[in-house]
Write an enzyme that holds these catalytic residues in place. Structure first.
Site, PDB file in Angstrom:
ATOM      1  N   HIS A 104       0.857  -1.193   0.000  1.00  0.00           N
ATOM      2  CA  HIS A 104       0.000   0.000   0.000  1.00  0.00           C
ATOM      3  C   HIS A 104       0.886   1.233   0.000  1.00  0.00           C
ATOM      4  O   HIS A 104       1.498   1.563   1.012  1.00  0.00           O
ATOM      5  CB  HIS A 104      -0.899   0.014   1.247  1.00  0.00           C
TER       6      HIS A 104
ATOM      7  N   HIS B 116       1.404   5.463  -1.743  1.00  0.00           N
ATOM      8  CA  HIS B 116       1.081   6.595  -2.618  1.00  0.00           C
ATOM      9  C   HIS B 116       2.410   7.140  -3.134  1.00  0.00           C
ATOM     10  O   HIS B 116       3.230   7.581  -2.327  1.00  0.00           O
ATOM     11  CB  HIS B 116       0.365   7.697  -1.840  1.00  0.00           C
TER      12      HIS B 116
ATOM     13  N   LYS C 147      -9.494  -0.125  -5.496  1.00  0.00           N
ATOM     14  CA  LYS C 147      -9.482   0.543  -4.195  1.00  0.00           C
ATOM     15  C   LYS C 147     -10.808   1.256  -3.983  1.00  0.00           C
ATOM     16  O   LYS C 147     -11.272   1.988  -4.861  1.00  0.00           O
ATOM     17  CB  LYS C 147      -8.332   1.560  -4.152  1.00  0.00           C
TER      18      LYS C 147
ATOM     19  N   HIS D 104     -10.513   1.536   2.205  1.00  0.00           N
ATOM     20  CA  HIS D 104     -10.236   2.531   3.247  1.00  0.00           C
ATOM     21  C   HIS D 104     -11.429   2.446   4.189  1.00  0.00           C
ATOM     22  O   HIS D 104     -12.520   2.889   3.848  1.00  0.00           O
ATOM     23  CB  HIS D 104     -10.096   3.940   2.656  1.00  0.00           C
TER      24      HIS D 104
ATOM     25  N   ASP E   9       1.520   2.758   3.492  1.00  0.00           N
ATOM     26  CA  ASP E   9       0.676   3.939   3.291  1.00  0.00           C
ATOM     27  C   ASP E   9       1.527   5.210   3.277  1.00  0.00           C
ATOM     28  O   ASP E   9       1.055   6.280   3.661  1.00  0.00           O
ATOM     29  CB  ASP E   9      -0.428   4.033   4.352  1.00  0.00           C
TER      30      ASP E   9
HETATM   31  O1  DOR Z   1      -3.274   9.749   5.587  1.00  0.00           O
HETATM   32  C1  DOR Z   1      -3.641   9.401   4.480  1.00  0.00           C
HETATM   33  N1  DOR Z   1      -3.126   9.955   3.362  1.00  0.00           N
HETATM   34  N2  DOR Z   1      -4.601   8.490   4.398  1.00  0.00           N
HETATM   35  C2  DOR Z   1      -5.158   8.165   3.224  1.00  0.00           C
HETATM   36  O2  DOR Z   1      -6.044   7.356   3.217  1.00  0.00           O
HETATM   37  C3  DOR Z   1      -4.763   8.855   1.972  1.00  0.00           C
HETATM   38  C4  DOR Z   1      -3.414   9.393   2.083  1.00  0.00           C
HETATM   39  C5  DOR Z   1      -3.043  10.360   0.993  1.00  0.00           C
HETATM   40  O3  DOR Z   1      -3.305  10.077  -0.184  1.00  0.00           O
HETATM   41  O4  DOR Z   1      -2.456  11.387   1.300  1.00  0.00           O
HETATM   42 ZN    ZN Z   2      -3.293   5.121   1.597  1.00  0.00          ZN
END
Ligand code: DOR
Ligand code: ZN
Length: 343
Positions: free
Chosen positions: A13, A15, A99, A136, A247
Site C-alpha cells: 500500500h 502513494h 481501491k 479505506h 501507506d
Molecule cells: O493519511 C492518508 N493519506 N490516508 C489516506 O487514506 C490517503 C493518504 C493520501 O493520499 O495522502
Molecule cells: Zn493510503
C-alpha cells in the site's frame, strides 16, 4: 555488527503521486522493495485500465537506472465504474486490485463511493473475477468522532460487505484499532489487512501531547496505546492475514504545517528500517520476514521474491527534508535517529 537478511519485501500500500513528487519519492521505495501496490488517488483518479497503463509508464520512467521494481497498479472504484472495466482489469497483466474510498474519507476521495449499497453489482463482479478489493475503512458521517470512524465502519459496512460477498478477497487497509484486528482475525482467509509503520510505532500522544505535530497526522488517525498494542500483536503474530503496507503518503511540508494540514505520513525513505525498529521493540525480529516479504505476495496470488536485502544495526540520522527546488517533504522521524539501515 548485527545484521538482518530478509527476502526482498514488497509494499502492499503506497502513494507515489506523480510528476516531480513521484521523482522524489519513488527511488526510496524502489531501493527497498521488489514491488508495491500503487494507490490510485491522483487528481483525477486512476479509474480505468487505460489510465493505469499511462500511470504505470510514468512510474517506470521515473525509476533510477538499473532499478528492478514492479509497480502493481490499482483502479479507483467509483459509482460510475463500468462492469466491463472490471473484466478488462481481470484480463490485464498489471492491474491487481480495486481501491474503494468512502467519499470524503480522506485525501482525494471526493470521487469515492457515497452509497456503498449502490456499488454492490460492482462488488459482485470483483468477487466473480476474484480481484481483491482494497478498502479505506472509515465511516464519513461528519457527526461520527474521528477516533471511532474505523471501528464504526468495520461494525456496519464491512460486516455487511463480507456477509453479502463471502468469497470476495478484501484487504482492510492500514488497520488502526483493536476492533479491526479482531474482525480480520474472526473472518475467513479471504480477509486480510495491512499495517503501517506509524501505527506500529506511535500512539496519539505523538500527534497531540505537548504540541500538535502535523507530520504524525494521517488517516485513519493514530489511536490510543491499547490499539497500538493490538496492532503490534497482530503484525508480530506470524498470522498471514497481516502484512506490510506503509501507506507512505507524501505531502509538501507547507501543506502539512498548515492551519488545515493534509493527512499522510511520508515513510518511504526508511520503510523497512521503521518496521525493523517496531519488530525489534516487540522482540519479534524473527517474524519480520513473513510480514514484509511473504504474506502479501501469497494473498495477492503472486510469487514471493527470491532476492534478498540486508539491514545492519547502525544508527543514522533522518534528514529534515527530502526533495529539491520547490519540493520539500518532511519524512517520518525527521531529524531523529533510526537504528537499522539497509545496506
Ligand atoms: O493519511 C492518508 N493519506 N490516508 C489516506 O487514506 C490517503 C493518504 C493520501 O493520499 O495522502
Ligand atoms: Zn493510503
Amino acid at each position: 555488527m548485527k545484521t538482518l537478511t530478509l527476502t526482498k519485501p514488497d509494499d502492499w500500500h503506497i502513494h507515489v503521486r506523480n510528476a516531480a513528487v513521484l521523482k522524489t519519492v519513488l527511488p526510496h521505495t524502489a531501493k527497498q522493495f521488489g514491488r508495491a501496490i500503487i494507490m490510485p488517488n491522483l487528481k483525477p483518479p486512476v479509474t480505468t485500465v487505460a489510465d493505469a497503463l499511462n500511470y504505470r509508464e510514468e512510474i517506470l520512467s521515473a525509476l533510477p537506472d538499473e532499478t528492478q521494481f514492479e509497480p502493481l497498479m490499482t483502479l479507483y472504484l467509483t459509482a460510475q465504474t463500468e462492469l466491463s472495466e472490471i473484466k478488462k482489469a481481470a484480463e490485464s497483466e498489471f492491474v491487481h486490485a480495486f481501491k474503494m474510498y468512502p467519499a470524503g474519507a480522506t485525501t482525494n476521495s471526493d470521487a469515492g463511493v457515497a452509497n456503498i449499497c449502490g456499488i454492490y453489482p460492482l462488488l459482485a463482479e470483483l468477487e466473480k473475477y476474484d480481484i481483491p478489493l482494497l478498502i479505506h475503512g472509515e465511516v464519513t458521517d461528519p457527526l461520527s468522532d474521528i477516533f471511532d470512524r474505523e471501528h464504526l465502519f468495520v461494525k456496519s459496512t464491512l460486516t455487511e460487505i463480507v456477509d453479502k460477498f463471502p468469497n470476495l478477497r478484501i484487504v482492510l487497509e492500514h488497520v488502526t484499532t483493536t476492533e479491526a484486528v479482531e474482525f480480520v482475525l474472526s473472518a475467513g482467509p479471504n480477509i486480510a489487512a495491512t499495517i503501517t509503520p506509524q501505527h506500529l510505532l506511535y500512539n496519539r500522544n505523538a500527534l497531540l501531547a505537548g504540541g500538535i505535530r502535523p507530520h504524525y497526522y494521517c488517516l485513519p488517525i493514530i489511536k490510543r496505546e491499547s490499539h497500538r498494542q493490538s496492532l503490534i500483536k497482530a503484525a508480530t503474530s506470524g498470522n498471514p492475514k497481516f502484512f506490510l503496507g506503509t501507506d507512505s503518503a507524501p505531502h509538501l511540508t507547507h501543506t502539512k504545517e498548515n492551519a488545515c494540514g493534509c493527512a499522510g505520513c511520508f515513510s518511504a525513505h526508511a520503510a523497512i528500517e521503521l518496521y525493523a525498529e517496531a519488530f525489534e521493540l516487540a522482540n519479534a525480529l524473527d517474524k519480520l520476514e513473513g510480514f514484509a516479504s511473504f504474506y502479501g505476495a501469497d494473498f495477492y496470488h503472486l510469487p514471493r521474491n527470491t532476492d534478498t536485502i540486508t539491514l545492519e544495526k547502525t544508527p543514522w540520522s533522518v534528514p529534515l527534508s527530502y526533495g529539491e527546488d520547490e519540493i520539500h517533504i518532511t519524512p517520518l522521524k525527521a531529524g531523529e535517529e533510526i537504528n537499522w539501515k539497509i545496506i
